[in-house]
Design a protein around this motif. Structure first.
Motif, PDB file in Angstrom:
ATOM      1  N   GLU A 234       0.832  -1.209   0.000  1.00  0.00           N
ATOM      2  CA  GLU A 234       0.000   0.000   0.000  1.00  0.00           C
ATOM      3  C   GLU A 234       0.864   1.257   0.000  1.00  0.00           C
ATOM      4  N   ARG A 235       1.948   1.245   0.747  1.00  0.00           N
ATOM      5  CA  ARG A 235       2.839   2.410   0.756  1.00  0.00           C
ATOM      6  C   ARG A 235       3.483   2.609  -0.604  1.00  0.00           C
ATOM      7  N   SER A 236       3.862   1.514  -1.259  1.00  0.00           N
ATOM      8  CA  SER A 236       4.463   1.612  -2.589  1.00  0.00           C
ATOM      9  C   SER A 236       3.453   2.130  -3.606  1.00  0.00           C
ATOM     10  N   LEU A 237       2.218   1.630  -3.536  1.00  0.00           N
ATOM     11  CA  LEU A 237       1.187   2.074  -4.474  1.00  0.00           C
ATOM     12  C   LEU A 237       0.882   3.560  -4.296  1.00  0.00           C
ATOM     13  N   ALA A 238       0.915   4.035  -3.058  1.00  0.00           N
ATOM     14  CA  ALA A 238       0.683   5.459  -2.807  1.00  0.00           C
ATOM     15  C   ALA A 238       1.784   6.300  -3.454  1.00  0.00           C
ATOM     16  N   GLU A 239       3.026   5.816  -3.379  1.00  0.00           N
ATOM     17  CA  GLU A 239       4.136   6.535  -3.999  1.00  0.00           C
ATOM     18  C   GLU A 239       4.058   6.493  -5.528  1.00  0.00           C
ATOM     19  N   MET A 240       3.399   5.479  -6.074  1.00  0.00           N
ATOM     20  CA  MET A 240       3.314   5.298  -7.519  1.00  0.00           C
ATOM     21  C   MET A 240       2.086   5.961  -8.125  1.00  0.00           C
ATOM     22  N   ASP A 241       1.353   6.739  -7.347  1.00  0.00           N
ATOM     23  CA  ASP A 241       0.117   7.334  -7.839  1.00  0.00           C
ATOM     24  C   ASP A 241       0.364   8.224  -9.058  1.00  0.00           C
ATOM     25  N   SER A 242       1.433   9.006  -9.024  1.00  0.00           N
ATOM     26  CA  SER A 242       1.735   9.867 -10.175  1.00  0.00           C
ATOM     27  C   SER A 242       2.101   9.046 -11.408  1.00  0.00           C
ATOM     28  N   HIS A 243       2.753   7.895 -11.190  1.00  0.00           N
ATOM     29  CA  HIS A 243       3.076   6.992 -12.300  1.00  0.00           C
ATOM     30  C   HIS A 243       1.798   6.475 -12.947  1.00  0.00           C
TER      31      HIS A 243
ATOM     32  N   SER B  16      -1.126   7.919 -12.886  1.00  0.00           N
ATOM     33  CA  SER B  16      -1.810   9.041 -13.535  1.00  0.00           C
ATOM     34  C   SER B  16      -1.227   9.306 -14.914  1.00  0.00           C
ATOM     35  N   THR B  17       0.089   9.279 -15.017  1.00  0.00           N
ATOM     36  CA  THR B  17       0.738   9.486 -16.313  1.00  0.00           C
ATOM     37  C   THR B  17       0.447   8.342 -17.268  1.00  0.00           C
ATOM     38  N   MET B  18       0.377   7.163 -16.721  1.00  0.00           N
ATOM     39  CA  MET B  18       0.193   5.949 -17.507  1.00  0.00           C
ATOM     40  C   MET B  18      -1.154   5.933 -18.227  1.00  0.00           C
ATOM     41  N   TYR B  19      -2.194   6.465 -17.591  1.00  0.00           N
ATOM     42  CA  TYR B  19      -3.543   6.383 -18.155  1.00  0.00           C
ATOM     43  C   TYR B  19      -4.133   7.751 -18.485  1.00  0.00           C
ATOM     44  N   SER B  20      -3.319   8.794 -18.525  1.00  0.00           N
ATOM     45  CA  SER B  20      -3.849  10.137 -18.715  1.00  0.00           C
ATOM     46  C   SER B  20      -4.510  10.323 -20.077  1.00  0.00           C
ATOM     47  N   SER B  21      -4.047   9.610 -21.112  1.00  0.00           N
ATOM     48  CA  SER B  21      -4.538   9.843 -22.470  1.00  0.00           C
ATOM     49  C   SER B  21      -5.881   9.178 -22.738  1.00  0.00           C
ATOM     50  N   TYR B  22      -6.183   8.061 -22.066  1.00  0.00           N
ATOM     51  CA  TYR B  22      -7.437   7.366 -22.370  1.00  0.00           C
ATOM     52  C   TYR B  22      -8.187   6.927 -21.113  1.00  0.00           C
ATOM     53  N   GLY B  23      -7.894   7.531 -19.985  1.00  0.00           N
ATOM     54  CA  GLY B  23      -8.642   7.233 -18.775  1.00  0.00           C
ATOM     55  C   GLY B  23      -8.223   5.926 -18.126  1.00  0.00           C
ATOM     56  N   ARG B  24      -8.905   5.602 -17.045  1.00  0.00           N
ATOM     57  CA  ARG B  24      -8.596   4.384 -16.308  1.00  0.00           C
ATOM     58  C   ARG B  24      -9.064   3.145 -17.072  1.00  0.00           C
ATOM     59  N   PRO B  25      -8.328   2.030 -16.924  1.00  0.00           N
ATOM     60  CA  PRO B  25      -8.737   0.785 -17.599  1.00  0.00           C
ATOM     61  C   PRO B  25      -9.882   0.105 -16.854  1.00  0.00           C
TER      62      PRO B  25
ATOM     63  N   ILE C  38      -9.784  -2.621 -15.283  1.00  0.00           N
ATOM     64  CA  ILE C  38      -9.260  -3.132 -14.016  1.00  0.00           C
ATOM     65  C   ILE C  38      -8.274  -2.108 -13.459  1.00  0.00           C
ATOM     66  N   PRO C  39      -8.504  -1.556 -12.284  1.00  0.00           N
ATOM     67  CA  PRO C  39      -7.563  -0.585 -11.717  1.00  0.00           C
ATOM     68  C   PRO C  39      -6.157  -1.186 -11.604  1.00  0.00           C
ATOM     69  N   PRO C  40      -5.119  -0.430 -11.934  1.00  0.00           N
ATOM     70  CA  PRO C  40      -3.757  -0.978 -11.897  1.00  0.00           C
ATOM     71  C   PRO C  40      -3.335  -1.425 -10.499  1.00  0.00           C
ATOM     72  N   GLU C  41      -3.868  -0.773  -9.453  1.00  0.00           N
ATOM     73  CA  GLU C  41      -3.534  -1.201  -8.095  1.00  0.00           C
ATOM     74  C   GLU C  41      -4.029  -2.626  -7.838  1.00  0.00           C
ATOM     75  N   PHE C  42      -5.247  -2.935  -8.316  1.00  0.00           N
ATOM     76  CA  PHE C  42      -5.790  -4.279  -8.169  1.00  0.00           C
ATOM     77  C   PHE C  42      -4.973  -5.280  -8.972  1.00  0.00           C
ATOM     78  N   LEU C  43      -4.598  -4.874 -10.181  1.00  0.00           N
ATOM     79  CA  LEU C  43      -3.806  -5.748 -11.049  1.00  0.00           C
ATOM     80  C   LEU C  43      -2.495  -6.133 -10.397  1.00  0.00           C
ATOM     81  N   LEU C  44      -1.806  -5.155  -9.858  1.00  0.00           N
ATOM     82  CA  LEU C  44      -0.494  -5.407  -9.276  1.00  0.00           C
ATOM     83  C   LEU C  44      -0.603  -6.318  -8.050  1.00  0.00           C
TER      84      LEU C  44
ATOM     85  N   CYS D 178       7.555  -0.643  -9.131  1.00  0.00           N
ATOM     86  CA  CYS D 178       7.172  -1.217  -7.842  1.00  0.00           C
ATOM     87  C   CYS D 178       8.381  -1.817  -7.139  1.00  0.00           C
ATOM     88  N   PHE D 179       9.238  -2.506  -7.885  1.00  0.00           N
ATOM     89  CA  PHE D 179      10.459  -3.064  -7.290  1.00  0.00           C
ATOM     90  C   PHE D 179      11.301  -1.953  -6.668  1.00  0.00           C
ATOM     91  N   ARG D 180      11.459  -0.851  -7.399  1.00  0.00           N
ATOM     92  CA  ARG D 180      12.258   0.263  -6.898  1.00  0.00           C
ATOM     93  C   ARG D 180      11.632   0.863  -5.636  1.00  0.00           C
TER      94      ARG D 180
END
Length: 331
Positions: free
Chosen positions: A15-24, A26-35, A37-43, A104-106
Motif C-alpha cells: 500500500e505504501r508503494s502504491l501510494a508513492e506510484m500514484d503519479s506513475h 496518472s501518467t500511464m492512463y492520462s490519455s485514455y482514462g482508467r482501464p 481493471i484498476p492498476p492497483e488491483f492488477l499489481l 514497484c520493485f524500486r
C-alpha cells in the motif's frame, strides 16, 4: 483474517508503494482514462500469483471467485464480480508495457532502505539459468531455405546460436551453465544481493552467453550509484582478470572465490577477514534463486521475449523482497 497472517504485513508495504506510484499511474492512463481493471488491483493480483505459485491467470480468477483472503488482499468486496481471464491478461500486458513492475520493485527497495534493512556496503552477485518457453524443435536454421521438416529430427546436426534460432522465442539462446549439462533454450537471470538481510538490491535478465554474467554484474554495480567503497562477493565463474580490474576501477573490492590456477584475486584481498565472510554469506543468494524458481515460477518462464521475461523476473524479485521484509518486521 488472523492478525498475525503474513499477508497483513506484506499488504501494508504494498500500500505504501502504491501510494508513492500514484503519479506513475496518472501518467500511464492520462490519455485514455482508467482501464477496466484498476492498476492497483492488477499489481496486487499479480503478486498473489507469485506468492501462491498460481500457474495461470485463469486459475487466479478461479481463486478470486471463492477465496476471501485473496479478495481482501486485492481489494475486492465479497460481492464484487471477478474479471474475465482474457480481460485480466489484456490489462496485465498494458501494465507490463509501462514498466510498472520495475517501478514497484524500486519503491519496495526504497522502503527497505528507509527501514535500514540494506547495508549499502556489502553485496553479492550471481546468475542462474531460466528455461525459455520454447522447445528444442523450435531451434531451427535462421535461413528458411535450410529448414527441413518440423525440427524434431535434429540428432547428428551441428547447431549453434550463430546459425540457428528459435522460431518460437528468437531471443532465447541455446546454452548450458556447466560442463556436462544438457544445452537448453534459456535466458540468464542475475541478482545483486544485499549481504545484511539477503534482500535483492538489483536484478536483470540477459540473453545467455559466456560473458553475460560478468557484464550484468558490472551493470548492477553501476546502477547502485554512490562513491563509497563496497565489497562484491561472487563465485569462481567471476574470477576473471578483466572483471576484477573493472571492479577495482569502480572502487569495489572484489570478494570473488579463487580459481585453483590463474586467479585474479591475490593476498591483498584474501588476507582480510571480510573476504572470508563475503565468501560464506554469498551462498545465501542460492536460496533466492531457489525461491524464485520453485515458488515464483521462474524455473520455466511463461513469457516470451527478453523484455517480458525480464518483467516476470522483476515481479518475482519484488515478491521475494516483500516476503523477506515481512519476516524481518516480525523478527
Amino acid at each position: 483474517m488472523p492478525q498475525d497472517h503474513p499477508l497483513r504485513a506484506i499488504r501494508a508495504i504494498v500500500e505504501r508503494s502504491l501510494a508513492e506510484m500514484d503519479s506513475h499511474f496518472s501518467t500511464m492512463y492520462s490519455s485514455y482514462g482508467r482501464p477496466s481493471i484498476p492498476p492497483e488491483f492488477l499489481l496486487r493480483a499479480l503478486l498473489l500469483q507469485v506468492f501462491y505459485s498460481i500457474r495461470s491467470e485463469r486459475q487466479l480468477m478461479e481463486q478470486l471467485n471463492y477465496n476471501l483472503l485473496f479478495r481482501w488482499f486485492v481489494g475486492l468486496g465479497m460481492d464484487d464480480e471477478v474479471w474475465v481471464p482474457t480481460v485480466f491478461t489484456k490489462n496485465r500486458d498494458r501494465l507490463l508495457d509501462h514498466g510498472t513492475v520495475r517501478e514497484c520493485f524500486r519503491s519496495v527497495l526504497e522502503q527497505a532502505r528507509g527501514q535500514n534493512l540494506l547495508s549499502e556496503e556489502h553485496f553479492s552477485v550471481d546468475g542462474t539459468l531460466l528455461e525459455a518457453w520454447a522447445s528444442q524443435k523450435s531451434f531451427q536454421p535462421k535461413d528458411p531455405e535450410d529448414r527441413s521438416g518440423d525440427g524434431s529430427d535434429f540428432r547428428g546436426q551441428e547447431r549453434s546460436n550463430e546459425t540457428h534460432a528459435s522460431v518460437t522465442d528468437p531471443d532465447a539462446r541455446l546454452y548450458k551453465k556447466a560442463p556436462g549439462e544438457a544445452s537448453r533454450l534459456a535466458y540468464l537471470g542475475h541478482v545483486l544481493m544485499d549481504n545484511r538481510h539477503g534482500l535483492i538490491a538489483g536484478e536483470q535478465v540477459t540473453t545467455a552467453d559466456g560473458t553475460a554474467e560478468v557484464d550484468a554484474a558490472t551493470q548492477l554495480v553501476d546502477d547502485l550509484g554512490g562513491n563509497q567503497r563496497i565489497t562484491l562477493g561472487a563465485d569462481k565463474g567471476y574470477d576473471r582478470h578483466g572483471f576484477v580490474q573493472d571492479l577495482r576501477d569502480r572502487n569495489v573490492t572484489p570478494h570473488v572465490a579463487r580459481k585453483r590456477k590463474g586467479s585474479a584475486i591475490d593476498a591483498r584481498t584474501t588476507r582480510h577477514r571480510g573476504y572470508a565472510m563475503s565468501i560464506h554469506v554469498r551462498r545465501r543468494i542460492e536460496s533466492i534463486f531457489g525461491w524464485m524458481k520453485t515458488v515464483g515460477g521462474m524455473r520455466k518462464t511463461r513469457f516470451r521475449g527478453l523484455e517480458r521475461v525480464g518483467l516476470h523476473f522483476s515481479l518475482a524479485a519484488t515478491a521475494y523482497n516483500l516476503v523477506r521484509m515481512a519476516r524481518l518486521a516480525v523478527a
